[in-house]
Design a protein around this motif. Structure first.
Motif, PDB file in Angstrom:
ATOM      1  N   ALA A 211     -32.027 -12.063 -40.090  1.00 23.04           N
ATOM      2  CA  ALA A 211     -30.733 -12.328 -39.456  1.00 23.04           C
ATOM      3  C   ALA A 211     -29.586 -11.812 -40.316  1.00 23.04           C
ATOM      4  O   ALA A 211     -28.602 -11.272 -39.789  1.00 23.04           O
ATOM      5  CB  ALA A 211     -30.568 -13.827 -39.197  1.00 23.04           C
ATOM      6  N   THR A 212     -29.694 -11.938 -41.628  1.00 22.21           N
ATOM      7  CA  THR A 212     -28.617 -11.453 -42.493  1.00 22.21           C
ATOM      8  C   THR A 212     -28.657  -9.939 -42.653  1.00 22.21           C
ATOM      9  O   THR A 212     -27.618  -9.304 -42.823  1.00 22.21           O
ATOM     10  CB  THR A 212     -28.686 -12.110 -43.893  1.00 22.21           C
ATOM     11  N   LEU A 213     -29.846  -9.345 -42.593  1.00 19.67           N
ATOM     12  CA  LEU A 213     -29.952  -7.903 -42.764  1.00 19.67           C
ATOM     13  C   LEU A 213     -29.471  -7.142 -41.534  1.00 19.67           C
ATOM     14  O   LEU A 213     -28.910  -6.053 -41.651  1.00 19.67           O
ATOM     15  CB  LEU A 213     -31.396  -7.499 -43.076  1.00 19.67           C
ATOM     16  N   ILE A 214     -29.691  -7.705 -40.354  1.00 19.53           N
ATOM     17  CA  ILE A 214     -29.288  -7.027 -39.128  1.00 19.53           C
ATOM     18  C   ILE A 214     -27.786  -7.142 -38.905  1.00 19.53           C
ATOM     19  O   ILE A 214     -27.118  -6.186 -38.558  1.00 19.53           O
ATOM     20  CB  ILE A 214     -30.055  -7.608 -37.913  1.00 19.53           C
ATOM     21  N   GLY A 215     -27.273  -8.343 -39.135  1.00 25.21           N
ATOM     22  CA  GLY A 215     -25.855  -8.593 -38.824  1.00 25.21           C
ATOM     23  C   GLY A 215     -24.946  -8.335 -39.921  1.00 25.21           C
ATOM     24  O   GLY A 215     -24.633  -7.812 -40.776  1.00 25.21           O
TER      25      GLY A 215
ATOM     26  N   MET B 217     -28.371  -4.113 -43.852  1.00 22.64           N
ATOM     27  CA  MET B 217     -29.125  -2.892 -43.926  1.00 22.64           C
ATOM     28  C   MET B 217     -30.327  -3.072 -44.854  1.00 22.64           C
ATOM     29  O   MET B 217     -30.207  -3.633 -45.918  1.00 22.64           O
ATOM     30  CB  MET B 217     -28.220  -1.788 -44.469  1.00 22.64           C
ATOM     31  N   ILE B 218     -31.438  -2.589 -44.419  1.00 22.05           N
ATOM     32  CA  ILE B 218     -32.642  -2.707 -45.238  1.00 22.05           C
ATOM     33  C   ILE B 218     -32.675  -1.562 -46.241  1.00 22.05           C
ATOM     34  O   ILE B 218     -32.585  -0.395 -45.881  1.00 22.05           O
ATOM     35  CB  ILE B 218     -33.905  -2.686 -44.360  1.00 22.05           C
ATOM     36  N   THR B 219     -32.776  -1.930 -47.491  1.00 25.91           N
ATOM     37  CA  THR B 219     -32.862  -0.947 -48.566  1.00 25.91           C
ATOM     38  C   THR B 219     -34.290  -0.958 -49.112  1.00 25.91           C
ATOM     39  O   THR B 219     -35.056  -1.895 -48.852  1.00 25.91           O
ATOM     40  CB  THR B 219     -31.869  -1.298 -49.689  1.00 25.91           C
ATOM     41  N   PRO B 220     -34.637   0.047 -49.863  1.00 28.07           N
ATOM     42  CA  PRO B 220     -35.982   0.058 -50.456  1.00 28.07           C
ATOM     43  C   PRO B 220     -36.239  -1.141 -51.375  1.00 28.07           C
ATOM     44  O   PRO B 220     -37.361  -1.632 -51.457  1.00 28.07           O
ATOM     45  CB  PRO B 220     -36.028   1.367 -51.242  1.00 28.07           C
TER      46      PRO B 220
END
Length: 90
Positions: A86-90, A1-4
């Protein structure tokens, strides 16, 4: 998950790389432009091409000498972005 925080890190890193690459190109041109301006002021020569041509040649020389390093920096950054994606999506 992308955080600020992750987004801020990506923007900060990209701005740092852009700043480094631009400074590598701008600083030598700036120094040569200053030297040519001093020469023109001392000799009262006001030829426009005299200030343009040396800066162009120095910029091309810097690109020729440091182009491989610049492209390497951009490629490393792109690879790290794709790895992070790749790590943020999965």
């Amino acid at each position: 998950m992308i955080t600020p925080e992750v987004a801020a890190d990506l923007v900060g890193e990209s701005l740092q790389i852009v700043t480094q690459l631009v400074m590598v190109l701008v600083v030598p041109s700036l120094v040569v432009g200053l030297l040519v301006a001093l020469f023109q002021a001392a000799t009262s020569i006001n030829e426009q091409t005299l200030s343009f041509l040396p800066r162009l040649l120095v910029t091309l020389l810097v690109i020729g000498l440091l182009g491989r390093w610049m492209v390497g920096r951009l490629m490393d950054f792109c690879v790290s972005i794709f790895e992070r994606a790749a790590t943020l999506i999965g």
